[in-house]
Scaffold this motif. Structure first.
Motif, short mmCIF file in Angstrom:
data_model
loop_
_atom_site.label_atom_id
_atom_site.label_comp_id
_atom_site.label_asym_id
_atom_site.label_seq_id
_atom_site.Cartn_x
_atom_site.Cartn_y
_atom_site.Cartn_z
N PHE A 43 0.84 -1.19 0.00
CA PHE A 43 0.00 0.00 0.00
C PHE A 43 0.88 1.24 0.00
CE2 PHE A 43 -2.28 -3.53 1.81
CZ PHE A 43 -3.52 -3.45 1.18
N GLN A 44 0.67 2.11 -0.98
CA GLN A 44 1.44 3.35 -1.02
C GLN A 44 0.53 4.52 -0.63
OE1 GLN A 44 2.94 4.92 -4.81
NE2 GLN A 44 4.72 5.76 -3.74
N PRO A 45 0.90 5.24 0.44
CA PRO A 45 0.06 6.35 0.89
C PRO A 45 -0.05 7.49 -0.12
CG PRO A 45 1.57 5.67 2.63
CD PRO A 45 2.00 4.94 1.39
N VAL A 61 -0.04 -4.69 -6.46
CA VAL A 61 0.22 -6.12 -6.32
C VAL A 61 1.72 -6.41 -6.40
CG1 VAL A 61 -0.04 -6.69 -8.79
CG2 VAL A 61 -0.58 -8.43 -7.07
N ARG A 62 2.16 -7.41 -5.66
CA ARG A 62 3.56 -7.82 -5.62
C ARG A 62 3.65 -9.32 -5.82
NH1 ARG A 62 4.12 -3.40 -6.71
NH2 ARG A 62 4.87 -1.68 -5.44
N TRP A 63 4.75 -9.75 -6.46
CA TRP A 63 4.98 -11.18 -6.65
C TRP A 63 6.33 -11.53 -6.09
CZ3 TRP A 63 5.26 -13.92 -12.12
CH2 TRP A 63 5.37 -15.32 -11.92
N VAL A 111 -7.79 0.91 -5.86
CA VAL A 111 -7.43 -0.37 -6.45
C VAL A 111 -7.39 -0.20 -7.97
CG1 VAL A 111 -8.14 -2.79 -6.75
CG2 VAL A 111 -8.41 -1.67 -4.53
N ASN A 112 -6.33 -0.68 -8.59
CA ASN A 112 -6.21 -0.62 -10.05
C ASN A 112 -7.10 -1.68 -10.68
OD1 ASN A 112 -3.89 1.35 -10.62
ND2 ASN A 112 -3.05 0.04 -9.00
N VAL A 113 -7.91 -1.27 -11.63
CA VAL A 113 -8.78 -2.22 -12.33
C VAL A 113 -8.38 -2.25 -13.80
CG1 VAL A 113 -11.13 -2.85 -12.93
CG2 VAL A 113 -10.65 -1.85 -10.69
N MET A 173 -9.28 8.52 -12.68
CA MET A 173 -8.74 8.30 -14.00
C MET A 173 -7.22 8.24 -13.88
SD MET A 173 -9.37 10.55 -17.26
CE MET A 173 -8.47 10.24 -18.73
N ASP A 174 -6.68 7.03 -14.08
CA ASP A 174 -5.25 6.80 -13.87
C ASP A 174 -4.45 7.26 -15.09
OD1 ASP A 174 -3.01 5.95 -12.53
OD2 ASP A 174 -3.53 3.83 -12.53
N ASP A 175 -3.20 7.62 -14.85
CA ASP A 175 -2.25 7.96 -15.92
C ASP A 175 -2.78 9.04 -16.85
OD1 ASP A 175 -0.87 5.87 -14.78
OD2 ASP A 175 -1.28 4.44 -16.36
N VAL A 233 5.96 11.64 -7.12
CA VAL A 233 6.66 12.81 -6.58
C VAL A 233 7.95 12.32 -5.91
CG1 VAL A 233 6.53 14.77 -5.00
CG2 VAL A 233 4.47 13.99 -6.22
N GLU A 234 9.08 12.74 -6.45
CA GLU A 234 10.37 12.22 -5.98
C GLU A 234 11.25 13.27 -5.34
OE1 GLU A 234 12.05 10.33 -9.45
OE2 GLU A 234 11.00 8.45 -9.06
N THR A 235 11.01 14.56 -5.59
CA THR A 235 11.91 15.59 -5.05
C THR A 235 11.14 16.67 -4.29
OG1 THR A 235 11.80 17.11 -6.95
CG2 THR A 235 13.40 15.31 -7.10
N GLY A 252 4.21 9.57 -3.85
CA GLY A 252 5.52 9.34 -4.47
C GLY A 252 6.56 8.92 -3.46
N PHE A 253 7.70 8.44 -3.99
CA PHE A 253 8.76 7.91 -3.14
C PHE A 253 9.27 8.94 -2.14
CE2 PHE A 253 10.21 4.59 -6.55
CZ PHE A 253 9.03 3.90 -6.34
N LEU A 254 9.21 10.25 -2.48
CA LEU A 254 9.66 11.28 -1.54
C LEU A 254 8.87 11.18 -0.23
CD1 LEU A 254 11.29 13.96 -1.00
CD2 LEU A 254 9.26 15.17 -1.82
#
Ligand code: C2E
Ligand code: CA
Ligand code: CA
Ligand code: CA
Length: 274
Positions: A43-45, A61-63, A111-113, A173-175, A233-235, A252-254
């Motif tokens: 889960f990414q906040p 999802v992770r494998w 959730v991505n569908v 609406m993703d992406d 968002v990374e910076t 984002g990772f930041l």
């Protein structure tokens, strides 16, 4: 043996065969992985930009492959879509996400569908059952959808989205902006949220066009009364600009990486501590 034949045509055929074999192998391994519980959800906040509070999380999802370690969804999701395996896998992710997030106070889960799941006539039923089983109120589930759902049957997509809205779900609406028809898609369907693709966020450092495009998407959301979430968002500079442009949510990772429910629990209790 075939690989040693360097004649143009047979070389090409060997290449094709190899790709096909690799595809089959991956599918077999995915089927086995589903049976053996190798797939799980992180889960990414997503944070409200103004308060920096967690508003929700995106389920990813992770494998954990027994020999190869972590396999990227970018590698296996397309194969799962092509083979139809995304239907049981997506259902498992949805149920896991609803159950996990029902155990948290107020946050919502996205959730991505996949467009393939979207064409499954049982989708609405599966979603209703996942909410019910988890005891999660519908307004705490958001579906992230890409414009791929438009390709085959826009009328059916519209009906399905209408039913999901009636149930009280939120639609994201993703992406946004990466496809060919983001605008008409936005006009024709009842979205509550636009997710600005990472590609545009990484263009924010360009004070000319890059920033103008992001500013325009945020303005579009504001005029339509639709929330805007910036992804990837990374910076600190990107975050500062998104705050200035009054982008409602950031991810984002930041701010936070995708994480286990246990790690999310810790993050949440930290946020609550005085
Ligand atoms: P997406 O829906 O656009 O998800 C966001 C991706 O960006 C995730 O990659 C996430 O880990 C990554 N990300 C988040 N913040 C940052 C950042 O600051 N920098 C960078 N470089 N990346 C960031 P992930 O988990 O590898 O997933 C890739 C794609 O696979 C997703 O893109 C989505 O299209 C698909 N996917 C993942 N989980 C599912 C799922 O359960 N169902 C379906 N249908 N697709 C999924
Ligand atoms: Ca997404
Ligand atoms: Ca995205
Ligand atoms: Ca993406």
């Amino acid at each position: 043996a075939k690989r040693d034949e360097r004649g143009g045509y047979s070389f090409y055929a060997a290449d094709q065969n190899e790709r096909l074999a690799a595809h089959r192998r991956l599918l077999d391994e995915m089927r086995r992985g589903i049976r053996n519980g190798e797939f799980f959800v992180e889960f990414q906040p997503r944070f409200e930009t103004s308060s920096r509070r967690i508003r929700g999380v995106e389920a990813l999802v992770r494998w954990a492959h027994p020999e190869r370690g972590r396999v990227s969804p970018a590698e296996f999701i397309p194969q799962a879509e092509r083979s139809g395996l995304i239907i049981p896998l997506g259902e498992a992710v949805l149920r896991d996400a609803c159950r996990t997030i029902a155990g948290f106070d107020a946050i919502s889960v996205s959730v991505n569908v996949s467009p393939v799941q979207f064409r499954d006539p049982r989708l609405v039923e599966i979603i209703a059952s996942a909410l019910d089983e988890a005891g999660l109120p519908a307004h705490r589930l958001e579906l992230e959808i890409t414009e791929g759902i438009l390709i085959e049957d826009a009328e059916r997509a519209r009906q399905t989205l209408g039913r999901l809205k009636e149930m009280g779900l939120r639609l994201a609406m993703d992406d946004f902006g990466t496809g060919y028809s983001s605008m008409s898609y936005l006009c024709d369907f009842p979205f509550d949220v636009i997710k600005i693709d990472r590609k545009f966020v990484s263009g924010l450092h360009d004070p000319g066009r890059g920033r103008a495009v992001v500013q325009a998407i945020i303005g579009l959301g504001q005029s339509l009364g639709i929330g805007v979430t910036a992804e990837g968002v990374e910076t600190n500079d990107q975050l500062a600009m998104l705050m200035q442009l009054q982008c409602r949510e950031v991810q984002g990772f930041l701010l936070a990486r995708p994480m286990s429910p246990e790690a999310l629990r810790l993050l949440e209790s930290d946020a609550k501590a005085p």
